[in-house]
Design an enzyme around this catalytic site. Sequence first.
Site, PDB file in Angstrom:
ATOM      1  N   ARG A  95       0.825  -1.214   0.000  1.00  0.00           N
ATOM      2  CA  ARG A  95       0.000   0.000   0.000  1.00  0.00           C
ATOM      3  C   ARG A  95       0.859   1.264   0.000  1.00  0.00           C
ATOM      4  O   ARG A  95       0.500   2.262   0.620  1.00  0.00           O
ATOM      5  CB  ARG A  95      -0.943   0.026   1.205  1.00  0.00           C
ATOM      6  CG  ARG A  95      -1.893  -1.142   1.278  1.00  0.00           C
ATOM      7  CD  ARG A  95      -3.030  -0.984   0.263  1.00  0.00           C
ATOM      8  NE  ARG A  95      -4.162  -1.780   0.666  1.00  0.00           N
ATOM      9  CZ  ARG A  95      -5.294  -1.259   1.159  1.00  0.00           C
ATOM     10  NH1 ARG A  95      -5.465   0.014   1.267  1.00  0.00           N
ATOM     11  NH2 ARG A  95      -6.269  -2.069   1.507  1.00  0.00           N
ATOM     12  N   ARG A 116      -2.897   6.981   1.350  1.00  0.00           N
ATOM     13  CA  ARG A 116      -3.269   8.193   2.082  1.00  0.00           C
ATOM     14  C   ARG A 116      -2.234   8.736   3.053  1.00  0.00           C
ATOM     15  O   ARG A 116      -2.377   9.847   3.539  1.00  0.00           O
ATOM     16  CB  ARG A 116      -4.588   7.962   2.819  1.00  0.00           C
ATOM     17  CG  ARG A 116      -5.773   7.999   1.864  1.00  0.00           C
ATOM     18  CD  ARG A 116      -6.975   7.402   2.498  1.00  0.00           C
ATOM     19  NE  ARG A 116      -6.701   5.994   2.796  1.00  0.00           N
ATOM     20  CZ  ARG A 116      -7.476   5.215   3.530  1.00  0.00           C
ATOM     21  NH1 ARG A 116      -8.565   5.699   4.072  1.00  0.00           N
ATOM     22  NH2 ARG A 116      -7.161   3.957   3.732  1.00  0.00           N
ATOM     23  N   ARG A 175      -6.484  12.801  -4.487  1.00  0.00           N
ATOM     24  CA  ARG A 175      -7.815  12.301  -4.133  1.00  0.00           C
ATOM     25  C   ARG A 175      -8.834  13.419  -3.914  1.00  0.00           C
ATOM     26  O   ARG A 175     -10.031  13.184  -4.004  1.00  0.00           O
ATOM     27  CB  ARG A 175      -7.718  11.416  -2.894  1.00  0.00           C
ATOM     28  CG  ARG A 175      -7.257  10.015  -3.213  1.00  0.00           C
ATOM     29  CD  ARG A 175      -8.396   9.161  -3.774  1.00  0.00           C
ATOM     30  NE  ARG A 175      -9.319   8.771  -2.711  1.00  0.00           N
ATOM     31  CZ  ARG A 175     -10.523   9.261  -2.538  1.00  0.00           C
ATOM     32  NH1 ARG A 175     -11.007  10.171  -3.357  1.00  0.00           N
ATOM     33  NH2 ARG A 175     -11.299   8.847  -1.549  1.00  0.00           N
ATOM     34  N   ASP A 205      -7.060  -1.747  -7.105  1.00  0.00           N
ATOM     35  CA  ASP A 205      -7.577  -2.393  -5.894  1.00  0.00           C
ATOM     36  C   ASP A 205      -7.923  -3.830  -6.220  1.00  0.00           C
ATOM     37  O   ASP A 205      -8.260  -4.138  -7.371  1.00  0.00           O
ATOM     38  CB  ASP A 205      -8.813  -1.667  -5.363  1.00  0.00           C
ATOM     39  CG  ASP A 205      -9.117  -2.116  -3.939  1.00  0.00           C
ATOM     40  OD1 ASP A 205      -8.531  -1.560  -3.003  1.00  0.00           O
ATOM     41  OD2 ASP A 205      -9.903  -3.071  -3.765  1.00  0.00           O
ATOM     42  N   TYR A 252     -15.257 -10.650   0.599  1.00  0.00           N
ATOM     43  CA  TYR A 252     -15.905  -9.354   0.341  1.00  0.00           C
ATOM     44  C   TYR A 252     -17.218  -9.523  -0.422  1.00  0.00           C
ATOM     45  O   TYR A 252     -18.220  -8.873  -0.118  1.00  0.00           O
ATOM     46  CB  TYR A 252     -14.974  -8.432  -0.455  1.00  0.00           C
ATOM     47  CG  TYR A 252     -13.882  -7.830   0.396  1.00  0.00           C
ATOM     48  CD1 TYR A 252     -14.143  -6.726   1.212  1.00  0.00           C
ATOM     49  CD2 TYR A 252     -12.599  -8.351   0.399  1.00  0.00           C
ATOM     50  CE1 TYR A 252     -13.140  -6.168   2.000  1.00  0.00           C
ATOM     51  CE2 TYR A 252     -11.597  -7.805   1.188  1.00  0.00           C
ATOM     52  CZ  TYR A 252     -11.876  -6.711   1.986  1.00  0.00           C
ATOM     53  OH  TYR A 252     -10.902  -6.160   2.773  1.00  0.00           O
TER      54      TYR A 252
HETATM   55  O1  CP3 Z   1       0.068   0.983  -3.186  1.00  0.00           O
HETATM   56  C1  CP3 Z   1      -0.460  -0.119  -3.357  1.00  0.00           C
HETATM   57  O2  CP3 Z   1      -0.233  -1.106  -2.635  1.00  0.00           O
HETATM   58  C2  CP3 Z   1      -1.321  -0.335  -4.596  1.00  0.00           C
HETATM   59  C3  CP3 Z   1      -2.702  -0.121  -4.431  1.00  0.00           C
HETATM   60  C4  CP3 Z   1      -3.608  -1.021  -3.607  1.00  0.00           C
HETATM   61  C5  CP3 Z   1      -4.817  -0.540  -3.040  1.00  0.00           C
HETATM   62  N1  CP3 Z   1      -5.484  -1.586  -2.504  1.00  0.00           N
HETATM   63  C6  CP3 Z   1      -5.268   0.878  -3.084  1.00  0.00           C
HETATM   64  C7  CP3 Z   1      -6.336   1.334  -2.176  1.00  0.00           C
HETATM   65  C8  CP3 Z   1      -3.542  -2.392  -3.323  1.00  0.00           C
HETATM   66  C9  CP3 Z   1      -2.440  -3.389  -3.649  1.00  0.00           C
HETATM   67  C10 CP3 Z   1      -4.743  -2.731  -2.635  1.00  0.00           C
HETATM   68  C11 CP3 Z   1      -5.052  -4.110  -2.216  1.00  0.00           C
HETATM   69  C12 CP3 Z   1      -6.214  -4.347  -1.366  1.00  0.00           C
HETATM   70  N2  CP3 Z   1      -7.448  -3.732  -1.416  1.00  0.00           N
HETATM   71  C13 CP3 Z   1      -6.264  -5.378  -0.391  1.00  0.00           C
HETATM   72  C14 CP3 Z   1      -5.162  -6.341  -0.091  1.00  0.00           C
HETATM   73  C15 CP3 Z   1      -4.135  -5.759   0.817  1.00  0.00           C
HETATM   74  C16 CP3 Z   1      -4.580  -5.613   2.240  1.00  0.00           C
HETATM   75  O3  CP3 Z   1      -4.516  -4.485   2.752  1.00  0.00           O
HETATM   76  O4  CP3 Z   1      -4.915  -6.628   2.877  1.00  0.00           O
HETATM   77  C17 CP3 Z   1      -7.545  -5.328   0.191  1.00  0.00           C
HETATM   78  C18 CP3 Z   1      -8.057  -6.209   1.293  1.00  0.00           C
HETATM   79  C19 CP3 Z   1      -8.286  -4.287  -0.473  1.00  0.00           C
HETATM   80  C20 CP3 Z   1      -9.698  -3.888  -0.234  1.00  0.00           C
HETATM   81  C21 CP3 Z   1      -9.795  -2.477   0.203  1.00  0.00           C
HETATM   82  N3  CP3 Z   1      -9.620  -1.378  -0.618  1.00  0.00           N
HETATM   83  C22 CP3 Z   1     -10.063  -1.993   1.502  1.00  0.00           C
HETATM   84  C23 CP3 Z   1     -10.315  -2.868   2.709  1.00  0.00           C
HETATM   85  C24 CP3 Z   1     -10.037  -0.604   1.439  1.00  0.00           C
HETATM   86  C25 CP3 Z   1     -10.376   0.360   2.556  1.00  0.00           C
HETATM   87  C26 CP3 Z   1      -9.335   0.370   3.604  1.00  0.00           C
HETATM   88  C27 CP3 Z   1      -8.338   1.431   3.313  1.00  0.00           C
HETATM   89  O5  CP3 Z   1      -7.135   1.146   3.335  1.00  0.00           O
HETATM   90  O6  CP3 Z   1      -8.776   2.539   3.095  1.00  0.00           O
HETATM   91  C28 CP3 Z   1      -9.749  -0.231   0.105  1.00  0.00           C
HETATM   92  C29 CP3 Z   1      -9.599   1.136  -0.456  1.00  0.00           C
HETATM   93  C30 CP3 Z   1      -8.264   1.488  -1.009  1.00  0.00           C
HETATM   94  N4  CP3 Z   1      -7.495   0.681  -1.816  1.00  0.00           N
HETATM   95  C31 CP3 Z   1      -7.578   2.723  -0.839  1.00  0.00           C
HETATM   96  C32 CP3 Z   1      -6.386   2.634  -1.562  1.00  0.00           C
HETATM   97  C33 CP3 Z   1      -5.335   3.699  -1.729  1.00  0.00           C
HETATM   98  C34 CP3 Z   1      -8.111   3.933  -0.077  1.00  0.00           C
HETATM   99  C35 CP3 Z   1      -9.115   4.595  -0.938  1.00  0.00           C
HETATM  100  C36 CP3 Z   1      -9.071   6.093  -0.840  1.00  0.00           C
HETATM  101  O7  CP3 Z   1      -8.107   6.716  -1.338  1.00  0.00           O
HETATM  102  O8  CP3 Z   1     -10.034   6.656  -0.307  1.00  0.00           O
END
Ligand code: CP3
Length: 345
Positions: free
Chosen positions: A23, A27, A36, A72, A147
């Site tokens: 990640r 943010r 964003r 994502d 999910y």
């Molecule tokens: O930088 C990176 O790693 C690449 C981008 C990436 C995102 N999500 C961007 C994202 C990757 C590889 C993911 C994977 C992801 N998404 C996983 C597996 C990794 C993990 O953390 O276990 C999972 C379970 C998700 C599902 C998901 N997406 C959740 C649970 C959330 C909300 C929680 C959070 O961190 O905010 C997201 C949203 C998300 N995915 C954001 C980002 C940058 C935040 C969205 C925003 O900018 O408002």
Amino acid sequence: MNDRFLRACRRETVDRTPVWIMRQAGRYLPEYRDLRKRVDFLDLCRTPDLAAEATLQPLQRFPLDAAILFSDILLPLDAFGIPMTFSPGPKIAEPVRTRAQVDSLVARPAAEAVPFVAEAIRMVRRDLGDRAPLIGFCGAPFTLAAYLVQGEGKEGFGAVKQLMFREPATLEALLEKLSVAMSDYLRLQIQAGAQAVQIFDSWAGILGLADYERFALPFVKSIVASVRDLNVPVIYFVNGGPHLIEAASRAGSDVLGVCWRTPLDQVAARVRPTLALQGNLDPHVLFADAAVIRGRVSGILDSVAGRPGHIMNLGHGILPETPIESVKTMIETVQAYPVMSAAHA
Ligand code: CP3
């Protein structure tokens, strides 16, 4: 070409341990928050030049050894036409819970459903040049199903476990469809230029060992096998699964990514020596002061020094409140670690 990440995946000699952060585009970066403010999360993922910009943001700031595509794990479910929103976690309007719903899911080819992902990968590769390789990714079938069945992220994911015991064949049919779709999706990413791929099994840890071996592992194995001919390293990340390490090591991946719960030398003792390891600093360590961060990072490097094939990373995604300075300290500690002690073949 900075190839120490790819070399470590293959357990070849490296000048020092490579480092990237799960990640890493997100943010905790002010420039990501600025982006964003202008663009909704899903639009960001679906617009190649913006997704490329977000992918590259952490690499402009830090000397990371790999980039990971900004997207994502839920995005490719576009291929099934499953509507979803993010606020900030994913929400699926109509959770998939019945046999009829599973049977009606038909995946379009990823190249048609998510062409913007391939385009973003081509743009990132062009902009990255020799700085670092690009990692593509997908969610593991069980984690995606968690999910899809629950409809949102929820600790414990009771809905998928209820389905697993009530109608195991329905869950298996869903997992099979997800596994085929994710194979196609990873192939699209690799063919567009992704130089390694990671499969995220963020929720495998809610399963006991026997259920993991039936409902998670086989579907990951089949994804790994389906991209083998494309010859890029495959990383399998299992979160919350100290009880699953031996089983997960049999997925066929080149690298096993582990969460922060098990010391890395203990992980190493439980898997074959030909499996590279990735991880595993507790993301919360980045809230400590610099001396503590340096100590914890060195401790991990010490624990696998001399074992070929280590990629430094967190043991789960970086938290949004993380101080930027801590990320710098973590990376600098890895870079300064004495070469002679780093993992060598
Ligand atoms: O930088 C990176 O790693 C690449 C981008 C990436 C995102 N999500 C961007 C994202 C990757 C590889 C993911 C994977 C992801 N998404 C996983 C597996 C990794 C993990 O953390 O276990 C999972 C379970 C998700 C599902 C998901 N997406 C959740 C649970 C959330 C909300 C929680 C959070 O961190 O905010 C997201 C949203 C998300 N995915 C954001 C980002 C940058 C935040 C969205 C925003 O900018 O408002």
